[in-house]
Design an enzyme around this catalytic site. Sequence first.
Site, mmCIF file in Angstrom:
data_model
loop_
_atom_site.group_PDB
_atom_site.id
_atom_site.type_symbol
_atom_site.label_atom_id
_atom_site.label_comp_id
_atom_site.label_asym_id
_atom_site.label_seq_id
_atom_site.Cartn_x
_atom_site.Cartn_y
_atom_site.Cartn_z
ATOM 1 N N ASP A 38 0.873 -1.174 0.000
ATOM 2 C CA ASP A 38 0.000 0.000 0.000
ATOM 3 C C ASP A 38 0.913 1.228 0.000
ATOM 4 O O ASP A 38 1.605 1.493 0.990
ATOM 5 C CB ASP A 38 -0.890 -0.034 1.251
ATOM 6 C CG ASP A 38 -1.833 1.157 1.313
ATOM 7 O OD1 ASP A 38 -1.565 2.185 0.654
ATOM 8 O OD2 ASP A 38 -2.838 1.062 2.033
ATOM 9 N N THR A 64 -8.069 5.934 -8.853
ATOM 10 C CA THR A 64 -8.462 6.325 -10.210
ATOM 11 C C THR A 64 -9.975 6.525 -10.386
ATOM 12 O O THR A 64 -10.423 6.765 -11.507
ATOM 13 C CB THR A 64 -7.975 5.285 -11.241
ATOM 14 O OG1 THR A 64 -8.475 3.999 -10.858
ATOM 15 C CG2 THR A 64 -6.468 5.243 -11.325
ATOM 16 N N TYR A 127 -9.740 14.386 -8.339
ATOM 17 C CA TYR A 127 -8.786 13.418 -8.901
ATOM 18 C C TYR A 127 -7.615 14.136 -9.576
ATOM 19 O O TYR A 127 -6.444 13.866 -9.277
ATOM 20 C CB TYR A 127 -9.505 12.498 -9.895
ATOM 21 C CG TYR A 127 -8.580 11.661 -10.761
ATOM 22 C CD1 TYR A 127 -7.895 10.569 -10.236
ATOM 23 C CD2 TYR A 127 -8.382 11.977 -12.111
ATOM 24 C CE1 TYR A 127 -7.034 9.810 -11.037
ATOM 25 C CE2 TYR A 127 -7.531 11.225 -12.909
ATOM 26 C CZ TYR A 127 -6.866 10.144 -12.372
ATOM 27 O OH TYR A 127 -6.016 9.408 -13.163
ATOM 28 N N TRP A 152 -6.923 8.761 -21.281
ATOM 29 C CA TRP A 152 -7.943 7.843 -21.805
ATOM 30 C C TRP A 152 -7.379 6.415 -21.987
ATOM 31 O O TRP A 152 -7.349 5.864 -23.095
ATOM 32 C CB TRP A 152 -8.490 8.359 -23.125
ATOM 33 C CG TRP A 152 -9.252 9.653 -23.058
ATOM 34 C CD1 TRP A 152 -9.187 10.615 -22.094
ATOM 35 C CD2 TRP A 152 -10.202 10.137 -24.022
ATOM 36 N NE1 TRP A 152 -10.030 11.659 -22.394
ATOM 37 C CE2 TRP A 152 -10.666 11.397 -23.570
ATOM 38 C CE3 TRP A 152 -10.691 9.637 -25.223
ATOM 39 C CZ2 TRP A 152 -11.603 12.154 -24.281
ATOM 40 C CZ3 TRP A 152 -11.616 10.398 -25.932
ATOM 41 C CH2 TRP A 152 -12.068 11.631 -25.461
HETATM 42 N N1 LIG Z 1 -7.308 4.966 -16.709
HETATM 43 C C1 LIG Z 1 -7.126 6.141 -17.342
HETATM 44 O O1 LIG Z 1 -7.897 6.525 -18.236
HETATM 45 C C2 LIG Z 1 -5.948 7.018 -16.993
HETATM 46 C C3 LIG Z 1 -5.805 8.221 -17.661
HETATM 47 C C4 LIG Z 1 -4.718 9.032 -17.350
HETATM 48 C C5 LIG Z 1 -3.811 8.627 -16.401
HETATM 49 N N2 LIG Z 1 -3.977 7.450 -15.755
HETATM 50 C C6 LIG Z 1 -3.002 7.080 -14.733
HETATM 51 O O2 LIG Z 1 -2.352 5.890 -15.124
HETATM 52 C C7 LIG Z 1 -1.971 5.131 -13.978
HETATM 53 C C8 LIG Z 1 -2.488 3.697 -14.095
HETATM 54 O O3 LIG Z 1 -3.900 3.741 -14.186
HETATM 55 P P1 LIG Z 1 -4.783 2.461 -14.501
HETATM 56 O O4 LIG Z 1 -5.710 2.837 -15.589
HETATM 57 O O5 LIG Z 1 -3.915 1.245 -14.642
HETATM 58 O O6 LIG Z 1 -5.612 2.385 -13.142
HETATM 59 P P2 LIG Z 1 -6.277 1.141 -12.405
HETATM 60 O O7 LIG Z 1 -6.562 0.037 -13.371
HETATM 61 O O8 LIG Z 1 -7.391 1.696 -11.579
HETATM 62 O O9 LIG Z 1 -5.105 0.634 -11.455
HETATM 63 C C9 LIG Z 1 -4.706 1.337 -10.320
HETATM 64 C C10 LIG Z 1 -4.278 0.311 -9.303
HETATM 65 O O10 LIG Z 1 -3.774 0.994 -8.150
HETATM 66 C C11 LIG Z 1 -4.174 0.253 -7.025
HETATM 67 N N3 LIG Z 1 -4.134 1.054 -5.822
HETATM 68 C C12 LIG Z 1 -5.057 1.934 -5.346
HETATM 69 N N4 LIG Z 1 -4.642 2.448 -4.183
HETATM 70 C C13 LIG Z 1 -3.431 1.871 -3.910
HETATM 71 C C14 LIG Z 1 -2.521 1.986 -2.837
HETATM 72 N N5 LIG Z 1 -2.763 2.796 -1.802
HETATM 73 N N6 LIG Z 1 -1.381 1.260 -2.874
HETATM 74 C C15 LIG Z 1 -1.143 0.430 -3.907
HETATM 75 N N7 LIG Z 1 -1.980 0.268 -4.946
HETATM 76 C C16 LIG Z 1 -3.103 0.997 -4.939
HETATM 77 C C17 LIG Z 1 -5.575 -0.214 -7.355
HETATM 78 O O11 LIG Z 1 -5.907 -1.302 -6.532
HETATM 79 P P3 LIG Z 1 -7.425 -1.531 -6.071
HETATM 80 O O12 LIG Z 1 -8.209 -1.692 -7.333
HETATM 81 O O13 LIG Z 1 -7.312 -2.768 -5.243
HETATM 82 O O14 LIG Z 1 -7.806 -0.315 -5.310
HETATM 83 C C18 LIG Z 1 -5.426 -0.575 -8.831
HETATM 84 O O15 LIG Z 1 -5.067 -1.938 -8.977
HETATM 85 C C19 LIG Z 1 -2.524 5.901 -12.783
HETATM 86 O O16 LIG Z 1 -1.513 6.716 -12.267
HETATM 87 C C20 LIG Z 1 -3.607 6.779 -13.376
HETATM 88 O O17 LIG Z 1 -3.818 7.943 -12.608
HETATM 89 C C21 LIG Z 1 -5.024 6.628 -16.043
#
Ligand SMILES: NC(=O)c1ccc[n+]([C@@H]2O[C@H](COP(=O)([O-])OP(=O)(O)OC[C@H]3O[C@@H](n4cnc5c(N)ncnc54)[C@H](OP(=O)(O)O)[C@@H]3O)[C@@H](O)[C@H]2O)c1
Length: 293
Positions: A38, A64, A127, A152
């Site tokens: 975490d 997210t 966010y 996205w």
């Molecule tokens: N998705 C998008 O469209 C998007 C767009 C722009 C930027 N981003 C960025 O890209 C990165 C990856 O995003 P993603 O799409 O892969 O998101 P994601 O699928 O929601 O994955 C984020 C992961 O972080 C975990 N997490 C949450 N709180 C945590 C903590 N305290 N310690 C450790 N792990 C934790 C979550 O676990 P749980 O599910 O168990 O909580 C989840 O597995 C992030 O930095 C996000 O802000 C995403």
Amino acid sequence: MKLLITGGSGQLALALDRRFSRANSGHTVVRLSRAELDISSRSDCQRIANEIRPDVVLNCAAYTAVDRAESDADAAFAINAAGAGFIAEAARSVNARMVHFSTDYVFDGTSERPYVETDTCAPLGVYGASKLAGETAVFEADPSAVVLRLSWVYSNDGANFYKTMLRLGSERPELRVVADQQGIPNFTGELADAVATLVAANSEKHKQQRGLYHLSAAGVTNWHAFASEIVARAKLKQPPAVTAIATRDFPTPAKRPAMSALNSARFAEAFAWQPPNWISGLDRCLAERGTSA
Ligand SMILES: NC(=O)c1ccc[n+]([C@@H]2O[C@H](COP(=O)([O-])OP(=O)(O)OC[C@H]3O[C@@H](n4cnc5c(N)ncnc54)[C@H](OP(=O)(O)O)[C@@H]3O)[C@@H](O)[C@H]2O)c1
């Protein structure tokens, strides 16, 4: 090289693991889920860094849930701001290269062209504000860090717009999708390839390559056009009609930027990388699902 991937159950983390774990890649990947690390615990970040001694940390852990964050700001900031700083501090303490991911939602969407790194940030919601604070926390903890802003993001893993459109598209005769928010969709597989280019970059140049970069495919679109391409290219048995609606017809707790496309020229120049058109990422994603056109 040994890579530590945090937020290991997330869609980007899974794609990075697949990319770096390829046969003969020469890399060892340690991908830790939230239950295993975490990042909002400073001591756990340090303990894991000491145990694993990674060469590179890829911080995919993030809060997210854009809409939920509006009523859960403390949790969003604890993870996206403080936690990002803790993992960067831990990475630096073991001399690991820190790579952190941020978002297009740091912008207010008033730009008429894709955003560059020097454009003013003005997040519209919690966010985006928490992620912007995370960028600052990362650079304070580790001035040699690399922060990559993404937009996205979608894949065949987890929950995302692409998967929602495929699911609803096979259940409903009509999809109503907002057409007045512009941006660029990014398949995690293509983002992972770009991150691999960065990681492979000559470590002597590492100091010059630190800093903030936008990382995105090319070709600005909108959510309605993206949904239309998903439905068309997936060749659904009974494709739904995809109807354009306005943001005001689909109210959400968090306000979203009307334009959040990112210009990746800086990343492309630094890492000799060519941004693919976003359509090729969609075809690749669908092919991995087994239904591509
Ligand atoms: N998705 C998008 O469209 C998007 C767009 C722009 C930027 N981003 C960025 O890209 C990165 C990856 O995003 P993603 O799409 O892969 O998101 P994601 O699928 O929601 O994955 C984020 C992961 O972080 C975990 N997490 C949450 N709180 C945590 C903590 N305290 N310690 C450790 N792990 C934790 C979550 O676990 P749980 O599910 O168990 O909580 C989840 O597995 C992030 O930095 C996000 O802000 C995403």
